[in-house]
Design an enzyme around this catalytic site. Sequence first.
Site, PDB file in Angstrom:
ATOM      1  CE  LYS A   1      -4.228   4.881   0.148  1.00 38.04           C
ATOM      2  NZ  LYS A   1      -3.920   4.012   1.757  1.00 38.04           N
TER       3      LYS A   1
ATOM      4  CD  GLU B   1       0.170  -1.099  -0.237  1.00 41.17           C
ATOM      5  OE1 GLU B   1      -0.068  -1.431   0.825  1.00 41.17           O
ATOM      6  OE2 GLU B   1      -0.817   0.167  -0.984  1.00 41.17           O
TER       7      GLU B   1
END
Length: 332
Positions: free
Chosen positions: A183, A190
């Site tokens: 993550k 991102e």
Amino acid sequence: MRIGMIGLGRMGANMVRRLVRGGHECVAFDQSAQAVQALSADGAKGANTLAEFVKALPAPRVVWLMVPAGIVDKVLSELAPQLAKDDVIIDGGNSYYHDDLRRAKDMRRFGIHYVDVGTSGGVLGLERGFCLMIGGEPEVFKRLEPIFATLAPGADKGAAGAAGTAAQGYLHCGAVGAGHFVKMVHNGIEYGLMAAYAEGFNVLKHANAGLATRSTDAETAPLQNPELFQYTFDIAAIAELWRHGSIVSSQLLDLTAGALARDPKLEHFAGRVSDSGEGRWTIQAAIEEGVPAHVLSAALYSRFDSRGNAEFASKVLSAMRLGFGGHVEAKS
């Protein structure tokens, strides 16, 4: 299954709702009584105290934490003594994987299993499902798999024939810490994707530079061919256009197009972009691994810049230019 959720913020509350819709029993606890009441109205069992919360869960208990990374240790210090051997604690927030390794070791003293779950999906996860990146013991993962399967989006048409749970939107990535490591990198990527969209739209916005009156002096670089930059683009329309059939379409572009449709000049935003740590940790991991991460590093630094953290450096530049060439700052 019956599962307890601590932390009923934007994501935690919607995860409870999705689990309830999927047939699971949920016990919900939060410092906000109003948040607990809202989830009770949606089918969860509310708890007013941590002790009441633990009592409402059958052994072996499953407790999911959806709280800010900075308070996980505080919650664990209050929660762990009230749990029993073979209970499971899941940290679904954005914790640093280094902390997962330490916390898992601490929980083993109580006989408690610790699972880290990197969770992506944001406020859209209630309807679309959450992408889950999971770290922990394989046998514990299997025990919890019905929960993960309910929270995840499930297979879509593009996943036909794909093997394993990844096509469903959840994956056991490895031992403790693996979920948050994946993550962490996900969020680093991102940052880069968001920066690419932002910079591209900024180039489009300034494509009318040839229409502006520019100073003619030693301090202003001339625009060599102003006739090449005389386009006034409808940025909102272009964002919407790219959502349909373009190779750069994505959920991030969907969100950008929606924001531009509501506020074409984005006048409701100051442009100060925060970072919650994952981008920094990704760059730190890349350094330790000796892996180049040019784009991700630049995206992180641009966030620092957006918060005014380059202001003093810019003043130093102005001071040097004045000193060596007598260059006076142009008025903005």
